[in-house]
Write an enzyme that holds these catalytic residues in place. Sequence first.
Site, PDB file in Angstrom:
ATOM      1  N   ALA A  66       0.750  -1.123   0.146  1.00  0.00           N
ATOM      2  CA  ALA A  66       0.047   0.149  -0.068  1.00  0.00           C
ATOM      3  C   ALA A  66       0.931   1.315   0.010  1.00  0.00           C
ATOM      4  O   ALA A  66       2.045   0.989   0.473  1.00  0.00           O
ATOM      5  CB  ALA A  66      -0.826  -0.033   1.139  1.00  0.00           C
ATOM      6  N   GLY A 111       0.626  -4.994   0.734  1.00  0.00           N
ATOM      7  CA  GLY A 111      -0.549  -4.989   0.003  1.00  0.00           C
ATOM      8  C   GLY A 111      -0.164  -5.834  -1.159  1.00  0.00           C
ATOM      9  O   GLY A 111      -0.956  -6.270  -1.815  1.00  0.00           O
ATOM     10  N   GLU A 114      -0.118  -9.461  -0.104  1.00  0.00           N
ATOM     11  CA  GLU A 114      -1.751  -9.837  -0.108  1.00  0.00           C
ATOM     12  C   GLU A 114      -2.339  -9.796  -1.560  1.00  0.00           C
ATOM     13  O   GLU A 114      -3.365 -10.571  -1.896  1.00  0.00           O
ATOM     14  CB  GLU A 114      -2.438  -8.634   0.474  1.00  0.00           C
ATOM     15  CG  GLU A 114      -1.851  -8.796   2.302  1.00  0.00           C
ATOM     16  CD  GLU A 114      -2.138  -7.536   2.984  1.00  0.00           C
ATOM     17  OE1 GLU A 114      -2.070  -6.303   2.257  1.00  0.00           O
ATOM     18  OE2 GLU A 114      -3.018  -7.663   3.798  1.00  0.00           O
ATOM     19  N   GLU A 134       4.381  -4.873   7.640  1.00  0.00           N
ATOM     20  CA  GLU A 134       3.306  -3.915   8.180  1.00  0.00           C
ATOM     21  C   GLU A 134       3.887  -3.439   9.658  1.00  0.00           C
ATOM     22  O   GLU A 134       3.707  -2.200  10.074  1.00  0.00           O
ATOM     23  CB  GLU A 134       1.949  -4.410   7.898  1.00  0.00           C
ATOM     24  CG  GLU A 134       1.201  -4.070   6.880  1.00  0.00           C
ATOM     25  CD  GLU A 134       1.548  -5.401   5.752  1.00  0.00           C
ATOM     26  OE1 GLU A 134       2.184  -6.365   6.427  1.00  0.00           O
ATOM     27  OE2 GLU A 134       0.855  -5.545   5.015  1.00  0.00           O
TER      28      GLU A 134
HETATM   29  N1  DAK Z   1       4.630   3.285  -0.636  1.00  0.00           N
HETATM   30  C1  DAK Z   1       4.930   4.264  -1.592  1.00  0.00           C
HETATM   31  N2  DAK Z   1       5.971   4.465  -1.783  1.00  0.00           N
HETATM   32  C2  DAK Z   1       7.024   3.419  -2.243  1.00  0.00           C
HETATM   33  C3  DAK Z   1       6.564   2.274  -1.596  1.00  0.00           C
HETATM   34  C4  DAK Z   1       5.552   2.273  -0.637  1.00  0.00           C
HETATM   35  N3  DAK Z   1       4.867   0.944  -0.224  1.00  0.00           N
HETATM   36  N4  DAK Z   1       7.679   1.492  -1.767  1.00  0.00           N
HETATM   37  C5  DAK Z   1       8.525   2.104  -2.312  1.00  0.00           C
HETATM   38  N5  DAK Z   1       8.198   3.522  -2.614  1.00  0.00           N
HETATM   39  C6  DAK Z   1       8.781   4.094  -3.239  1.00  0.00           C
HETATM   40  C7  DAK Z   1      10.018   4.904  -2.502  1.00  0.00           C
HETATM   41  O1  DAK Z   1       9.780   5.895  -1.492  1.00  0.00           O
HETATM   42  C8  DAK Z   1      10.733   5.571  -3.521  1.00  0.00           C
HETATM   43  O2  DAK Z   1      10.200   6.748  -3.925  1.00  0.00           O
HETATM   44  P1  DAK Z   1      11.289   8.167  -4.330  1.00  0.00           P
HETATM   45  O3  DAK Z   1      11.977   8.188  -3.150  1.00  0.00           O
HETATM   46  O4  DAK Z   1      12.124   7.649  -5.620  1.00  0.00           O
HETATM   47  O5  DAK Z   1      10.094   9.217  -4.526  1.00  0.00           O
HETATM   48  C9  DAK Z   1      10.690   4.790  -4.727  1.00  0.00           C
HETATM   49  O6  DAK Z   1       9.529   3.995  -4.587  1.00  0.00           O
HETATM   50  C10 DAK Z   1      11.799   3.472  -4.774  1.00  0.00           C
HETATM   51  O7  DAK Z   1      11.795   2.904  -3.436  1.00  0.00           O
HETATM   52  P2  DAK Z   1      13.387   2.574  -2.698  1.00  0.00           P
HETATM   53  O8  DAK Z   1      14.239   3.983  -3.320  1.00  0.00           O
HETATM   54  O9  DAK Z   1      13.177   2.538  -1.336  1.00  0.00           O
HETATM   55  O10 DAK Z   1      13.946   1.457  -3.605  1.00  0.00           O
HETATM   56  P3  DAK Z   1      14.840   0.515  -2.631  1.00  0.00           P
HETATM   57  O11 DAK Z   1      15.317  -0.642  -3.826  1.00  0.00           O
HETATM   58  O12 DAK Z   1      16.028   0.964  -1.994  1.00  0.00           O
HETATM   59  O13 DAK Z   1      13.885  -0.662  -1.759  1.00  0.00           O
HETATM   60  C11 DAK Z   1      11.868  -1.337  -0.989  1.00  0.00           C
HETATM   61  C12 DAK Z   1      12.708  -1.034  -2.293  1.00  0.00           C
HETATM   62  C13 DAK Z   1      10.745  -2.159  -1.606  1.00  0.00           C
HETATM   63  C14 DAK Z   1      12.817  -2.641  -0.166  1.00  0.00           C
HETATM   64  C15 DAK Z   1      11.571  -0.436  -0.004  1.00  0.00           C
HETATM   65  O14 DAK Z   1      11.106   0.594  -1.410  1.00  0.00           O
HETATM   66  C16 DAK Z   1      10.678  -0.481   0.800  1.00  0.00           C
HETATM   67  O15 DAK Z   1      10.844  -1.251   1.634  1.00  0.00           O
HETATM   68  N6  DAK Z   1       9.442  -0.142   0.474  1.00  0.00           N
HETATM   69  C17 DAK Z   1       8.451  -0.375   1.566  1.00  0.00           C
HETATM   70  C18 DAK Z   1       7.689  -1.816   1.379  1.00  0.00           C
HETATM   71  C19 DAK Z   1       6.698  -1.912   2.689  1.00  0.00           C
HETATM   72  O16 DAK Z   1       6.948  -1.729   3.872  1.00  0.00           O
HETATM   73  N7  DAK Z   1       5.446  -2.214   1.944  1.00  0.00           N
HETATM   74  C20 DAK Z   1       4.497  -2.366   2.845  1.00  0.00           C
HETATM   75  C21 DAK Z   1       3.602  -1.261   3.007  1.00  0.00           C
HETATM   76  S1  DAK Z   1       2.500  -1.466   4.247  1.00  0.00           S
HETATM   77  C22 DAK Z   1      -4.377  -1.239   6.154  1.00  0.00           C
HETATM   78  C23 DAK Z   1      -4.538  -1.048   5.119  1.00  0.00           C
HETATM   79  C24 DAK Z   1      -3.561  -1.452   4.405  1.00  0.00           C
HETATM   80  C25 DAK Z   1      -2.377  -1.953   4.541  1.00  0.00           C
HETATM   81  C26 DAK Z   1      -2.389  -1.916   6.156  1.00  0.00           C
HETATM   82  C27 DAK Z   1      -3.366  -1.645   6.942  1.00  0.00           C
HETATM   83  N8  DAK Z   1      -5.529  -0.539   6.987  1.00  0.00           N
HETATM   84  C28 DAK Z   1      -5.964   0.611   6.592  1.00  0.00           C
HETATM   85  C29 DAK Z   1      -5.963  -1.278   8.216  1.00  0.00           C
HETATM   86  C30 DAK Z   1      -1.390  -2.370   3.948  1.00  0.00           C
HETATM   87  C31 DAK Z   1      -0.033  -1.954   4.364  1.00  0.00           C
HETATM   88  C32 DAK Z   1       1.159  -2.202   3.532  1.00  0.00           C
HETATM   89  O17 DAK Z   1       1.097  -2.622   2.404  1.00  0.00           O
END
Ligand code: DAK
Length: 260
Positions: A66, A111, A114, A134
């Site tokens: 997400a 997400g 998921e 998360e």
């Molecule tokens: N959201 C927004 N932007 C993201 C992103 C994300 N999930 N993942 C990556 N990006 C963006 C980065 O901010 C970066 O943007 P700029 O800085 O260039 O503007 C660009 O994509 C490239 O990412 P990185 O520079 O970080 O690239 P790396 O190769 O260094 O790292 C990575 C890749 C996938 C390991 C890293 O980007 C990362 O850790 N990303 C976050 C992964 C993550 O934590 N995903 C889970 C998200 S939480 C709910 C509803 C939904 C959910 C939960 C609760 N409720 C309302 C109850 C769901 C939650 C999730 O999915």
Amino acid sequence: MDAGMDSPVRLERLEHVVVLTIDRPKALNALDAATLRALDAAIDQVGDARAVVLTGGGEKAFVAGADIAAMSTLSPMEAATFAGLGQRVFDKLEALPMPVIAAVNGFALGGGCELALACDLVLAAPNAVFGQPEVKLGVIPGFGGTQRLVRRVGSMRARELVYTGRNVKAEEAVAIGLALRVVTEGTVKDAALALANQIAAQGPVAVRLAKRAILDGDGADLRVGLAGERTLFGLCFATADQKEGMAAFLGKRAPGFTGA
Ligand code: DAK
């Protein structure tokens, strides 16, 4: 064909297969509300495809989760609404009548993991990375991760992944049942298309009814699931495909299914 020129979700229609691409590579295809709504609209356009392939645009990610930037400022009510939107779209994807194959070409986190879990089959590129990170962000999986992950990999494995947020590489994903197999580098979309075409060559109504039986039985009591299977098996005998499939076998020829 396109789901809209500026849409973050592209739709390509091949002969019997539709390919959906989540295409926001600058944000690693992260799901914000606009992308979820575009996916919702694209699912509505799948029509009578016999199989669907779902993948991510660019080289690095299937879907990195997400959209954290968009989520960071949500109020509790907005967060619940956002989770509801995601759950509704994922439910709709899962309930599509034809099989959906995730071609996971990189990060499938949060997400994104998921989303893969809402698909029937998951093929992993060698650089695929799965996980439910998360808890690292102070939230829990909100698009079904606490439910579908348990059903797919088992309760204890799911708990470990959800409680630690650790990443799972492609080979381990296969070992725990999160992915079907790892394919050669650069071929995951083609491999998914080949699998989709293999499915599309079978009796289309039978494939749909088989998916229906599996989905309806998921989580149901065995007797209830078997009763549903019996009914759907009977329904096959109302189709031209059943007559054609069995006649072709007995006539020692290839079947020509029409999906009727
Ligand atoms: N959201 C927004 N932007 C993201 C992103 C994300 N999930 N993942 C990556 N990006 C963006 C980065 O901010 C970066 O943007 P700029 O800085 O260039 O503007 C660009 O994509 C490239 O990412 P990185 O520079 O970080 O690239 P790396 O190769 O260094 O790292 C990575 C890749 C996938 C390991 C890293 O980007 C990362 O850790 N990303 C976050 C992964 C993550 O934590 N995903 C889970 C998200 S939480 C709910 C509803 C939904 C959910 C939960 C609760 N409720 C309302 C109850 C769901 C939650 C999730 O999915």
